[in-house]
Design an enzyme around this catalytic site. Sequence first.
Site, PDB file in Angstrom:
ATOM      1  N   CYS A   9      -5.681   2.663  25.129  1.00 20.01           N
ATOM      2  CA  CYS A   9      -4.902   1.670  24.378  1.00 20.01           C
ATOM      3  C   CYS A   9      -5.392   0.283  24.800  1.00 20.01           C
ATOM      4  O   CYS A   9      -6.517   0.146  25.293  1.00 20.01           O
ATOM      5  CB  CYS A   9      -3.400   1.853  24.593  1.00 20.01           C
ATOM      6  SG  CYS A   9      -2.852   1.692  26.305  1.00 20.01           S
ATOM      7  N   ASN A  12      -3.395  -0.174  28.911  1.00 16.78           N
ATOM      8  CA  ASN A  12      -3.333   1.016  29.785  1.00 16.78           C
ATOM      9  C   ASN A  12      -2.082   0.989  30.675  1.00 16.78           C
ATOM     10  O   ASN A  12      -2.107   1.453  31.800  1.00 16.78           O
ATOM     11  CB  ASN A  12      -4.606   1.185  30.636  1.00 16.78           C
ATOM     12  CG  ASN A  12      -4.693   2.528  31.372  1.00 16.78           C
ATOM     13  OD1 ASN A  12      -5.236   2.586  32.471  1.00 16.78           O
ATOM     14  ND2 ASN A  12      -4.174   3.587  30.818  1.00 16.78           N
ATOM     15  N   CYS A  14       1.279   1.110  28.689  1.00 24.56           N
ATOM     16  CA  CYS A  14       2.364   1.653  27.859  1.00 24.56           C
ATOM     17  C   CYS A  14       1.966   2.965  27.177  1.00 24.56           C
ATOM     18  O   CYS A  14       2.483   4.020  27.507  1.00 24.56           O
ATOM     19  CB  CYS A  14       2.791   0.633  26.797  1.00 24.56           C
ATOM     20  SG  CYS A  14       3.466  -0.889  27.479  1.00 24.56           S
ATOM     21  N   ARG A  15       1.056   2.902  26.184  1.00 24.18           N
ATOM     22  CA  ARG A  15       0.782   4.079  25.343  1.00 24.18           C
ATOM     23  C   ARG A  15      -0.157   5.090  25.986  1.00 24.18           C
ATOM     24  O   ARG A  15       0.149   6.294  25.999  1.00 24.18           O
ATOM     25  CB  ARG A  15       0.209   3.623  23.989  1.00 24.18           C
ATOM     26  CG  ARG A  15       1.210   2.876  23.144  1.00 24.18           C
ATOM     27  CD  ARG A  15       0.550   2.132  21.995  1.00 24.18           C
ATOM     28  NE  ARG A  15      -0.251   1.007  22.473  1.00 24.18           N
ATOM     29  CZ  ARG A  15      -0.974   0.208  21.714  1.00 24.18           C
ATOM     30  NH1 ARG A  15      -1.035   0.442  20.407  1.00 24.18           N
ATOM     31  NH2 ARG A  15      -1.639  -0.809  22.223  1.00 24.18           N
ATOM     32  N   SER A  16      -1.324   4.639  26.467  1.00 21.96           N
ATOM     33  CA  SER A  16      -2.287   5.647  26.956  1.00 21.96           C
ATOM     34  C   SER A  16      -1.832   6.370  28.232  1.00 21.96           C
ATOM     35  O   SER A  16      -2.149   7.553  28.385  1.00 21.96           O
ATOM     36  CB  SER A  16      -3.701   5.056  27.103  1.00 21.96           C
ATOM     37  OG  SER A  16      -3.736   3.965  27.978  1.00 21.96           O
ATOM     38  N   ASP A 122       2.083  -0.718  19.118  1.00 20.95           N
ATOM     39  CA  ASP A 122       2.172  -1.308  20.456  1.00 20.95           C
ATOM     40  C   ASP A 122       3.642  -1.600  20.767  1.00 20.95           C
ATOM     41  O   ASP A 122       4.270  -2.407  20.083  1.00 20.95           O
ATOM     42  CB  ASP A 122       1.343  -2.604  20.439  1.00 20.95           C
ATOM     43  CG  ASP A 122       1.335  -3.298  21.786  1.00 20.95           C
ATOM     44  OD1 ASP A 122       2.126  -2.907  22.669  1.00 20.95           O
ATOM     45  OD2 ASP A 122       0.541  -4.233  21.941  1.00 20.95           O
TER      46      ASP A 122
HETATM   47  P1  4NP Z   1      -0.459  -0.775  25.803  1.00 20.42           P
HETATM   48  O1  4NP Z   1       0.599  -1.959  25.588  1.00 20.42           O
HETATM   49  O2  4NP Z   1      -1.733  -1.225  25.116  1.00 20.42           O
HETATM   50  O3  4NP Z   1       0.170   0.378  25.092  1.00 20.42           O
HETATM   51  O4  4NP Z   1      -0.613  -0.579  27.290  1.00 20.42           O
HETATM   52  C1  4NP Z   1       0.348  -3.282  25.978  1.00 20.42           C
HETATM   53  C2  4NP Z   1       0.451  -3.634  27.303  1.00 20.42           C
HETATM   54  C3  4NP Z   1       0.249  -4.951  27.677  1.00 20.42           C
HETATM   55  C4  4NP Z   1      -0.052  -5.897  26.723  1.00 20.42           C
HETATM   56  C5  4NP Z   1      -0.166  -5.526  25.385  1.00 20.42           C
HETATM   57  C6  4NP Z   1       0.036  -4.219  25.014  1.00 20.42           C
HETATM   58  N1  4NP Z   1      -0.235  -7.243  27.100  1.00 20.42           N
HETATM   59  O5  4NP Z   1      -0.450  -8.083  26.218  1.00 20.42           O
HETATM   60  O6  4NP Z   1      -0.183  -7.560  28.303  1.00 20.42           O
END
Ligand code: 4NP
Length: 155
Positions: A9, A12, A14-16, A122
């Site tokens: 994602c 790294n 939240c989703r992955s 996201d």
């Molecule tokens: P992820 O979510 O891609 O599912 O881990 C996010 C985590 C952090 C951020 C954006 C999306 N950020 O902007 O810090």
Amino acid sequence: MSTKILMVCLGNICRSPLAEGILKGKVDTDSVLVDSAGTANYHIGKQPDPRSIAVAKKHGIDISMQRCRQFTAEDFKRFDHIFAMDKDNYANIIALAQDDREKQKVKLLLHQLPTEDQEVPDPYYGGDDGFEHVYQLIDMACEQLAEELNLKHTV
Ligand code: 4NP
């Protein structure tokens, strides 16, 4: 290890990490390697987001030991299948591929689900219900993936 799968994602956190934990729960981890990474470098070394840890825990999965790392071009050599959570991640991964063989390893995680845009949204800036929705989407995709790649527990 016969099959090596990487979930990717943006952050790294939240989703992955959820995708890594959920797929690990469905396959024989003696023969299938599952890892995750982010295309961005914002959170390297950090634990998953507390909301991802909580939703995984609610479903009986512990992802608290995972630590964030960034996707690198080396990952094309180490992994057989690379699954992107959304189209931006997909494009960022493909941009690092050196040839068609590497590009063919990359798919959207939801490529086989009949959802409108085949993206795992996201959840970072949203509420807790976003994390449950993301969990359900990833769980459905991982169930189909385990079938499709013949990775399911045999017992
Ligand atoms: P992820 O979510 O891609 O599912 O881990 C996010 C985590 C952090 C951020 C954006 C999306 N950020 O902007 O810090």
